[in-house]
Design a protein around this motif. Structure first.
Motif, PDB file in Angstrom:
ATOM      1  N   UNK A   1       0.931  -0.991   0.473  1.00 40.70           N
ATOM      2  CA  UNK A   1      -0.212  -0.315   0.084  1.00 40.70           C
ATOM      3  C   UNK A   1       0.671   1.573   0.313  1.00 40.70           C
ATOM      4  N   UNK A   2       2.120   0.839   0.667  1.00 46.07           N
ATOM      5  CA  UNK A   2       2.829   2.432   0.657  1.00 46.07           C
ATOM      6  C   UNK A   2       3.897   2.780  -0.528  1.00 46.07           C
ATOM      7  N   UNK A   3       3.639   1.509  -1.814  1.00 47.23           N
ATOM      8  CA  UNK A   3       4.190   1.589  -2.799  1.00 47.23           C
ATOM      9  C   UNK A   3       3.859   2.150  -4.216  1.00 47.23           C
ATOM     10  N   UNK A   4       4.109   3.318  -4.477  1.00 51.34           N
ATOM     11  CA  UNK A   4       3.557   3.696  -5.469  1.00 51.34           C
ATOM     12  C   UNK A   4       3.793   3.720  -7.233  1.00 51.34           C
ATOM     13  N   UNK A   5       3.298   3.956  -8.145  1.00 55.32           N
ATOM     14  CA  UNK A   5       3.728   3.607  -9.667  1.00 55.32           C
ATOM     15  C   UNK A   5       4.700   4.760  -9.974  1.00 55.32           C
ATOM     16  N   UNK A   6       5.126   5.151  -8.852  1.00 53.06           N
ATOM     17  CA  UNK A   6       6.390   6.054  -9.675  1.00 53.06           C
ATOM     18  C   UNK A   6       7.739   5.225  -8.854  1.00 53.06           C
ATOM     19  N   UNK A   7       7.376   4.958  -7.405  1.00 53.87           N
ATOM     20  CA  UNK A   7       8.837   4.049  -6.780  1.00 53.87           C
ATOM     21  C   UNK A   7       8.663   3.291  -8.349  1.00 53.87           C
ATOM     22  N   UNK A   8       7.497   2.321  -8.971  1.00 52.53           N
ATOM     23  CA  UNK A   8       7.532   1.009  -9.628  1.00 52.53           C
ATOM     24  C   UNK A   8       8.900   1.237 -10.769  1.00 52.53           C
ATOM     25  N   UNK A   9       8.356   2.450 -11.361  1.00 58.33           N
ATOM     26  CA  UNK A   9       9.778   3.107 -12.579  1.00 58.33           C
ATOM     27  C   UNK A   9      10.658   3.452 -12.159  1.00 58.33           C
ATOM     28  N   UNK A  10      10.856   4.437 -11.115  1.00 64.50           N
ATOM     29  CA  UNK A  10      12.103   4.556 -10.737  1.00 64.50           C
ATOM     30  C   UNK A  10      12.928   3.404 -10.301  1.00 64.50           C
ATOM     31  N   UNK A  11      12.476   2.304  -9.897  1.00 64.51           N
ATOM     32  CA  UNK A  11      13.015   0.714  -9.069  1.00 64.51           C
ATOM     33  C   UNK A  11      13.845   0.158 -10.577  1.00 64.51           C
ATOM     34  N   UNK A  12      12.612   0.215 -11.664  1.00 59.51           N
ATOM     35  CA  UNK A  12      12.663  -0.822 -13.202  1.00 59.51           C
ATOM     36  C   UNK A  12      13.453   0.181 -14.057  1.00 59.51           C
ATOM     37  N   UNK A  13      13.461   1.476 -13.823  1.00 61.77           N
ATOM     38  CA  UNK A  13      14.530   1.666 -14.549  1.00 61.77           C
ATOM     39  C   UNK A  13      13.345   2.061 -16.163  1.00 61.77           C
ATOM     40  N   UNK A  14      12.619   2.474 -15.873  1.00 63.99           N
ATOM     41  CA  UNK A  14      11.376   2.723 -17.335  1.00 63.99           C
ATOM     42  C   UNK A  14      10.751   4.112 -17.069  1.00 63.99           C
ATOM     43  N   UNK A  15      10.097   4.289 -18.494  1.00 66.05           N
ATOM     44  CA  UNK A  15       9.310   5.768 -18.479  1.00 66.05           C
ATOM     45  C   UNK A  15       7.649   5.328 -17.821  1.00 66.05           C
ATOM     46  N   UNK A  16       7.643   6.334 -16.963  1.00 68.05           N
ATOM     47  CA  UNK A  16       5.940   6.687 -16.380  1.00 68.05           C
ATOM     48  C   UNK A  16       4.874   5.508 -18.140  1.00 68.05           C
ATOM     49  N   UNK A  17       4.872   6.183 -19.153  1.00 64.82           N
ATOM     50  CA  UNK A  17       4.242   5.931 -20.131  1.00 64.82           C
ATOM     51  C   UNK A  17       4.817   4.454 -20.612  1.00 64.82           C
ATOM     52  N   UNK A  18       5.835   3.997 -20.317  1.00 64.04           N
ATOM     53  CA  UNK A  18       5.361   2.562 -20.734  1.00 64.04           C
ATOM     54  C   UNK A  18       5.254   1.971 -19.738  1.00 64.04           C
TER      55      UNK A  18
END
Length: 164
Positions: A11-28
């Protein structure tokens, strides 16, 4: 996402956290998933595919205790994702999916009817009660070993269902 889940609650994880960790763009990210729950359910599908062959033998095999311990070892080896799926914010949806898929698999694998119990009730109860014990293990007794938790699952869930 799995690395993030190992670090903190889903619940504390955001999409921004995920894309930053995965090193992909938000749109991707949004080309593949509608939201973080979509990604979680994709991971859940894979985990459930691996889990069912480990879970159902507890209801089929004579040695239900060993099968229950094997289930706990499987869960323990994947504790971060299992905790997120079975005890986190997505738990109701995952429980429903796991119950439905367990039912379908049990019906096609020739699982024996439990004496005195409707088949579908036995499967539903077994899945939901097992998930409840796993959530308790994650939250209340994380230091308990697989053998102890497996014995609890066998005693409270599997053995009573098998006896009817």
């Amino acid at each position: 996402m799995l690395e993030l889940i190992a670090e903190r609650d889903f619940s504390a994880i955001t999409v921004a956290d995920i894309v930053a960790k995965a090193d992909v763009g938000y749109a991707t990210f949004f080309r593949h998933y509608q939201d973080k729950e979509g990604l979680l359910f994709d991971a859940a599908d894979r985990l459930i595919d691996e889990l069912l062959p480990t879970m159902l033998p507890a209801l089929r095999d004579e040695d239900t205790r060993s099968a229950s311990i094997a289930l706990c070892r499987f869960i323990n080896d994947r504790k971060a994702i299992c905790r997120a799926l079975f005890a986190g914010g997505a738990e109701p949806q995952v429980r429903r999916i796991l119950t439905e898929r367990s039912m379908a698999r049990a019906e096609t694998t020739g699982l024996p009817d439990p004496p005195g119990l409707p088949f579908r009730l036995a499967i539903t109860h077994s899945v939901r009660a097992t998930l409840g014990i796993l959530a308790w293990w994650f939250d209340e007794a994380p230091d308990m070993d697989c053998e102890e938790v497996g014995a609890i699952i066998d005693r409270l869930v599997i053995a009573p269902v098998r006896k009817g």
